[in-house]
Write an enzyme that holds these catalytic residues in place. Sequence first.
Site, PDB file in Angstrom:
ATOM      1  N   LEU A   1       0.853  -1.192   0.000  1.00 36.98           N
ATOM      2  CA  LEU A   1       0.000   0.000   0.000  1.00 36.98           C
ATOM      3  C   LEU A   1       0.886   1.237   0.000  1.00 36.98           C
ATOM      4  CD1 LEU A   1      -2.422  -0.906   2.946  1.00 36.98           C
ATOM      5  CD2 LEU A   1      -3.032  -0.907   0.525  1.00 36.98           C
ATOM      6  N   HIS A   2       0.582   2.183  -0.850  1.00 35.23           N
ATOM      7  CA  HIS A   2       1.318   3.453  -0.761  1.00 35.23           C
ATOM      8  C   HIS A   2       0.561   4.643  -1.309  1.00 35.23           C
ATOM      9  CE1 HIS A   2       2.483   3.892  -5.041  1.00 35.23           C
ATOM     10  NE2 HIS A   2       2.500   2.583  -5.051  1.00 35.23           N
TER      11      HIS A   2
END
Length: 363
Positions: free
Chosen positions: A205-206
Amino acid sequence: MTKIINICGARPNFMKIAPLMRAYGDHANIEPLLVHTGQHYDENMSNLFFRQLGIPEPDVNLEVGSGSPTRQTADIMTRFEPLVIEHKPDWVLVVGDVTSTIACSLVAVRHGVRVAHVEAGLRSFDREMPEEINRVLTDSISNLLFVTEPSGIENLRREGVPDDRIHFVGNVMIDTLRANFDKAQASTILEDLGLAPKSFNVVTLHRPSNVDDATTFARIADAIDTVQQDLPVVFPMHPRTRNNLARLGLAERFAAMPNLRIIDPVGYLDFLKLMGQAAVVLTDSGGIQEETTILGTWCLTLRENTERPITIDQGTNRLVGTDTDNIINAYRKCRSTNLATPPVPDKWDGQAAKRIAAILAAT
Ligand code: UDP
């Protein structure tokens, strides 16, 4: 001679620039220069990829470092401009959709230098994504637009880009996957983490929309909690996400999940091995949607939209958004459904960079 300044700056750029730098070697009339903007700079977000993918040492590193997107854009532009003036290239070639992509394209056009955009035409139609703005703006000032999938051609035509600028060449990120697949099998990451093939999940996730917002990130954390009760989860955590954990008060929530392993981002070969052997990958990454399609691994994309629709139409990708129950239900469906080997999207054959180099050599 055709002088091309090639730009890379952030992790997903390195996989795209590697096969291009190699393909230029087939053309004696191409003189490539490599510029690293320094948007990502540390060992496991940058240096490791140069070594593993055999990317030549950059001719210049602009060393912009971290900062707000506005400051990064300004710094990249200010530091890149003297290079364009000094080298007077025939082309500035940019890849993907990061800050470096639009910043260097803008400098090029200001100096009358033509821009070639690799991975052009992708559209999420979500203007709240910084990447979407970068894509739309870069494409609108590019002279050559290299497209990975048919949706890209349609999007560009609709935006009025003349056909003679659009080239459907395939996917350079998949060139890198194919070139490194065998090497990645030697990775010991599964043993190192105590994981058994097809018996674990991977999370990355980013995207700011997911990891900058406490409510959204907490909803995703709840889903990961359920998923890790089914199979171990390995989560190579992006620096942005890591910074937000404590700030948003979620560090303890994650620390309380016994089957979750949060690790630093890993190198490409280890990550390729992890993706290939995972039961399910849960991600908000762009590139990973494409890579899992080729690897034949389920991919749940924790976003409301994707700019890569072929990975859903033909591949293993499913859009699930960020609602906890939606993520869990989709995960359960993956776990109970045998995945047939998906068809390979047209031109995702490992030859995209060669097609691009040939087109540039003929300009
Ligand atoms: N990747 C990697 N190590 C990791 C996580 C991702 O090598 O720990 C690779 C992944 O295989 C893909 C690229 O990084 O090639 C995706 O980068 P990212 O998700 O940062 O960017 P996006 O694709 O969303 O632009």
